[in-house]
Design a protein around this motif. Structure first.
Motif, PDB file in Angstrom:
ATOM      1  N   PRO A 231       0.952  -0.900  -0.076  1.00 25.96           N
ATOM      2  CA  PRO A 231      -0.272  -0.098   0.048  1.00 25.96           C
ATOM      3  C   PRO A 231       0.561   0.793   0.075  1.00 25.96           C
ATOM      4  O   PRO A 231       0.433   2.826  -0.800  1.00 25.96           O
ATOM      5  N   LEU A 232       1.715   0.882   0.568  1.00 19.75           N
ATOM      6  CA  LEU A 232       2.458   2.455   0.963  1.00 19.75           C
ATOM      7  C   LEU A 232       4.207   2.230  -0.632  1.00 19.75           C
ATOM      8  O   LEU A 232       3.934   3.986  -0.877  1.00 19.75           O
ATOM      9  N   LEU A 233       3.410   1.928  -1.671  1.00 17.19           N
ATOM     10  CA  LEU A 233       4.534   1.902  -2.912  1.00 17.19           C
ATOM     11  C   LEU A 233       3.038   2.226  -4.386  1.00 17.19           C
ATOM     12  O   LEU A 233       3.846   2.640  -5.063  1.00 17.19           O
ATOM     13  N   LYS A 234       2.355   2.742  -3.855  1.00 22.71           N
ATOM     14  CA  LYS A 234       1.374   3.749  -4.988  1.00 22.71           C
ATOM     15  C   LYS A 234       1.017   3.199  -6.111  1.00 22.71           C
ATOM     16  O   LYS A 234       1.241   2.007  -5.751  1.00 22.71           O
ATOM     17  N   SER A 235       1.326   3.727  -7.090  1.00 28.73           N
ATOM     18  CA  SER A 235       1.122   2.891  -8.369  1.00 28.73           C
ATOM     19  C   SER A 235       1.965   2.118  -8.339  1.00 28.73           C
ATOM     20  O   SER A 235       1.517   1.029  -9.472  1.00 28.73           O
ATOM     21  N   TYR A 236       3.304   2.054  -7.824  1.00 33.39           N
ATOM     22  CA  TYR A 236       4.179   1.516  -8.439  1.00 33.39           C
ATOM     23  C   TYR A 236       4.524  -0.090  -8.151  1.00 33.39           C
ATOM     24  O   TYR A 236       5.525  -0.903  -8.854  1.00 33.39           O
ATOM     25  N   SER A 237       3.328  -0.808  -7.475  1.00 36.33           N
ATOM     26  CA  SER A 237       3.224  -2.072  -7.194  1.00 36.33           C
ATOM     27  C   SER A 237       2.840  -3.041  -8.029  1.00 36.33           C
ATOM     28  O   SER A 237       3.139  -3.805  -7.928  1.00 36.33           O
ATOM     29  N   SER A 238       2.440  -1.999  -9.108  1.00 35.06           N
ATOM     30  CA  SER A 238       1.963  -2.565 -10.232  1.00 35.06           C
ATOM     31  C   SER A 238       2.750  -2.987 -11.026  1.00 35.06           C
ATOM     32  O   SER A 238       3.172  -3.883 -12.483  1.00 35.06           O
ATOM     33  N   LEU A 239       4.047  -2.556 -11.013  1.00 36.28           N
ATOM     34  CA  LEU A 239       5.381  -2.505 -11.343  1.00 36.28           C
ATOM     35  C   LEU A 239       6.201  -4.159 -11.380  1.00 36.28           C
ATOM     36  O   LEU A 239       6.949  -4.695 -11.989  1.00 36.28           O
ATOM     37  N   VAL A 240       5.347  -4.591  -9.995  1.00 41.16           N
ATOM     38  CA  VAL A 240       6.119  -5.610  -9.423  1.00 41.16           C
ATOM     39  C   VAL A 240       5.878  -7.000  -9.956  1.00 41.16           C
ATOM     40  O   VAL A 240       4.697  -7.357 -10.566  1.00 41.16           O
ATOM     41  N   ARG A 241       7.075  -7.812 -10.131  1.00 37.64           N
ATOM     42  CA  ARG A 241       6.889  -8.765 -10.775  1.00 37.64           C
ATOM     43  C   ARG A 241       7.211 -10.086  -9.920  1.00 37.64           C
ATOM     44  O   ARG A 241       9.183 -10.300 -10.099  1.00 37.64           O
TER      45      ARG A 241
END
Length: 271
Positions: A231-241
């Protein structure tokens, strides 16, 4: 994306150097800046850059000039793109980003200034690009020891390596690849503050520069940490694989360019 029309697209042309233009049938067909031919939509972007520059000069005159300053066309255009070409939003973000660069003393970071923390081997820029022509920033999580290493030094190394990776962007590339090697990760390596710092600076000061993040061989102990961090990573969490070493090796590099730590030990390379 639809941009507002330009009533007079030539209004700012006198301030440009090395700029030539043609007028035919009372309409702007093309013009070139630094030998690059641009269409009307590109000329509109250029006008918006000049508008941002004027606002920064008027409202934030104390900001520095030069590279990564308030008159840096490339930096201004990048923030305009990130803010969907909203001049007001871009000005606000640029003001914060340029001030942050001053306060963090980004321009003073060097190999020598981060030498001590860099020698831990916890993070570095890979010598080769990935298959998508992106510079690669690698972090060895098992070597990150927040109870031992100074947090400020960790942050300096992080920013130095981001700057270094971006300086190696090839023509036409805009993003970097981040790889977290989570093999050997334990409780002593947990550092939510640093993870938040890392993604925050990408979000606010290096927008759209992080193309993807690979979490490699995440152990079971990492799962609850990810639930807290996501939740702390904002939209960048969607970039994680989340992926395996084999995936890194086969999908992101060639045999000649794969990082040594992910290399198949049974393969012998010849150069």
């Amino acid at each position: 994306m639809e941009l507002r029309s330009i009533r007079n697209p030539l209004r700012h042309l006198p301030v440009l150097s090395n700029c030539s233009y043609q007028i035919k049938s009372s309409q702007i067909r093309t013009f070139s800046v630094r030998s690059c031919r641009l269409d009307v939509s590109e000329s509109h972007k250029l006008e918006l850059v000049l508008e941002v520059k004027e606002k920064l000069e008027k409202d934030y005159r104390s900001l520095p000039l030069g590279k990564n300053g308030r008159d840096d066309d490339d930096m201004i255009l990048w923030f305009l793109k990130d803010r969907k070409f909203s001049v007001e939003d871009a000005v606000e973000r640029l003001n914060k980003a340029i001030k942050w660069r001053q306060e963090f003393r980004v321009s003073e970071l060097s190999q020598d200034s981060v030498k001590g923390i860099a020698e831990t081997g916890k993070a570095y820029v890979h010598d080769f690009l990935d298959v998508n022509s992106r510079p690669v920033l690698i972090m060895d999580a098992s070597k990150h020891l927040p109870a031992v290493h100074d947090a400020a030094e960790n942050e300096k190394l992080c920013v130095f390596l981001i700057e270094k990776a971006l300086s190696t962007l090839p023509e036409g590339s805009e993003e970097i690849l981040g790889i977290f090697d989570l093999r050997g990760f334990g409780r002593e390596n947990t550092d939510l503050d640093f993870i938040t710092f890392l993604f925050d600076i990408f979000y606010y000061y290096y927008p759209k520069r992080l193309g993807q993040v690979l979490f490699v061989e995440a152990p079971f102990i990492f799962k609850p940490i990810w639930l807290l961090a996501k939740p702390l990573l904002k939209s960048y969490s969607s970039l994680v694989r989340f992926c395996s070493v084999e995936t890194v090796r086969k999908e992101y590099f060639t045999e000649a360019t794969v990082p040594a730590k992910f290399r198949d030990r049974n393969v012998t390379l010849e150069f």
